[in-house]
Design a protein around this motif. Structure first.
Motif, PDB file in Angstrom:
ATOM      1  N   MET A 171       0.793  -1.233   0.000  1.00  0.00           N
ATOM      2  CA  MET A 171       0.000   0.000   0.000  1.00  0.00           C
ATOM      3  C   MET A 171       0.823   1.280   0.000  1.00  0.00           C
ATOM      4  N   THR A 172       2.126   1.172   0.157  1.00  0.00           N
ATOM      5  CA  THR A 172       2.933   2.384   0.264  1.00  0.00           C
ATOM      6  C   THR A 172       4.225   2.210  -0.524  1.00  0.00           C
ATOM      7  N   GLY A 173       4.402   3.046  -1.553  1.00  0.00           N
ATOM      8  CA  GLY A 173       5.516   2.869  -2.479  1.00  0.00           C
ATOM      9  C   GLY A 173       6.862   3.292  -1.924  1.00  0.00           C
ATOM     10  N   ALA A 174       6.893   4.391  -1.161  1.00  0.00           N
ATOM     11  CA  ALA A 174       8.175   4.911  -0.668  1.00  0.00           C
ATOM     12  C   ALA A 174       8.251   4.681   0.840  1.00  0.00           C
ATOM     13  N   PRO A 175       9.463   4.700   1.393  1.00  0.00           N
ATOM     14  CA  PRO A 175       9.559   4.563   2.849  1.00  0.00           C
ATOM     15  C   PRO A 175       8.700   5.622   3.553  1.00  0.00           C
ATOM     16  N   ILE A 176       8.098   5.220   4.646  1.00  0.00           N
ATOM     17  CA  ILE A 176       7.195   6.104   5.386  1.00  0.00           C
ATOM     18  C   ILE A 176       7.870   7.432   5.744  1.00  0.00           C
ATOM     19  N   THR A 177       9.105   7.364   6.155  1.00  0.00           N
ATOM     20  CA  THR A 177       9.797   8.585   6.580  1.00  0.00           C
ATOM     21  C   THR A 177       9.984   9.549   5.399  1.00  0.00           C
TER      22      THR A 177
END
Ligand SMILES: Cc1ncc(C[n+]2csc(CCOP(=O)(O)OP(=O)(O)O)c2C)c(N)n1
Length: 322
Positions: A171-177
């Motif tokens: 669900m998330t392409g890039a690191p959260i940070t």
């Protein structure tokens, strides 16, 4: 951490026995985050929580007997039995509510902290949310406003790798940070199984926020040993491997932290036993207190649902002409 773990294990039993009439979302495995974050807050600070918030609330100092009574729907609960597990609030402790809506605590955190700072205080707020919430628009709006209005909220993302059964990688392409850093605030990522590391990162973010009004974002890498909630097993859905779960269990802060304290000569076996005994007594007292507390009367169902507007400190409604 011990109190949070035992409180939630007890909740699971009470759900099974139908003494808590709802599912609860346990944070078993994530205790180091709650303990490390809340220990870094000062008395003037705020906290907003999530659907998985017992640890945050207990860490902040809410009375376990009253939180248990709340979960059991009694009038002696923190919210007189009206809120239940997902809606515990205690403004006197700066707890601006747990929240069943994913990400919804973040704008509350920004608004309350903005108000407190505007009134001349130096409050900071820890706003908890999960990795799934990083895909909520409101979280990004709240982070952006915090930056441009200089509101010192520490956005505390508990990354336990899953949103219900969906892995973060789906669900998330890039690191959260990186996504949080895009709005222009300092970010860091710490080991959420290590209460010392959590506390250090949080203390630094709070100090900067208090001094400069700077918000920040901390990702805590953690894991829930339990399912999404107490009814998950009944669904029969399997989405995590035994190997993965076992690897995280090996890092259980309830085991590793006492060992570390012992290695440093801070806590011996007798000291640990004393803490465990105190916690057991408190849990027993909490359940007894809740069981012996009255239920709300059905006739009171609408009480507290609306503000009366008659309190001396409640501003009169002048907008709209009447
Ligand atoms: C706005 C909104 N969308 C969907 C849901 C349903 N829901 C409840 S918990 C959850 C997953 C949340 O995952 P995460 O933010 O990672 O927190 P975690 O459960 O892992 O602590 C979802 C989708 C909800 N409560 N609110």
């Amino acid at each position: 951490m011990r109190l949070i773990r035992r409180f939630e294990e007890t909740c699971v039993d009470l759900v099974k026995d139908n003494e808590i009439a709802a599912v609860v979302h346990e944070s078993i495995g994530q205790e180091a985050v709650a303990a490390g974050v809340t220990a870094a807050l000062g008395p003037q600070d705020y906290l907003t929580s999530t659907h998985r918030g017992h640890g945050h609330i207990l860490g902040r100092g809410a009375d376990p007997t009253r939180v248990m009574a709340e979960l059991m729907g009694r009038t002696t609960g923190t919210n007189r039995g009206r809120g239940g597990s997902m809606h515990v609030g205690a403004p006197d402790l700066g707890i601006l509510g747990a929240n069943g809506i994913v990400g919804a605590g973040t704008p509350i955190a920004v608004g309350a902290t903005w108000a407190a700072r505007t009134a001349g205080g130096d409050a900071v707020c820890a706003a908890f949310f999960g990795d799934g919430a990083i895909n909520q628009g409101v979280v990004h709006e709240a982070m952006n406003l915090a930056v441009i209005w200089e509101v010192p909220v520490v956005f505390c993302c508990e990354n336990n790798l899953y949103a219900v059964t969906t892995p973060l990688s789906n669900m998330t392409g890039a690191p959260i940070t990186e996504r949080a850093g895009g709005v222009g605030m300092p970010v860091c990522s710490v080991d959420g199984m290590d209460p010392g590391a959590v506390h250090d990162a949080m203390s630094e973010s709070i100090a900067t926020g208090r001094r400069d009004g700077t918000p920040s974002f901390v990702e805590f890498r953690t894991y829930r040993y339990s399912g999404h909630h107490t009814a998950e097993a009944a669904t029969g859905v399997e989405y995590r491997s035994e190997t993965e779960m076992e690897a995280w269990r090996q890092r259980d802060p309830l085991v590793t932290w006492p060992e570390r304290l012992a290695a440093h000569g801070i806590l011996d076996a007798a000291g640990k036993e004393a803490i465990d005994g105190e916690v057991e007594a408190l849990i027993t007292e909490s359940v007894t207190f809740a069981r012996n507390s009255p239920w709300p009367e059905p006739t009171e169902v609408l009480d507290l649902a609306y503000a009366s507007g008659t309190g001396a400190d409640f501003p009169s409604h002048t907008w709209g002409g009447s």
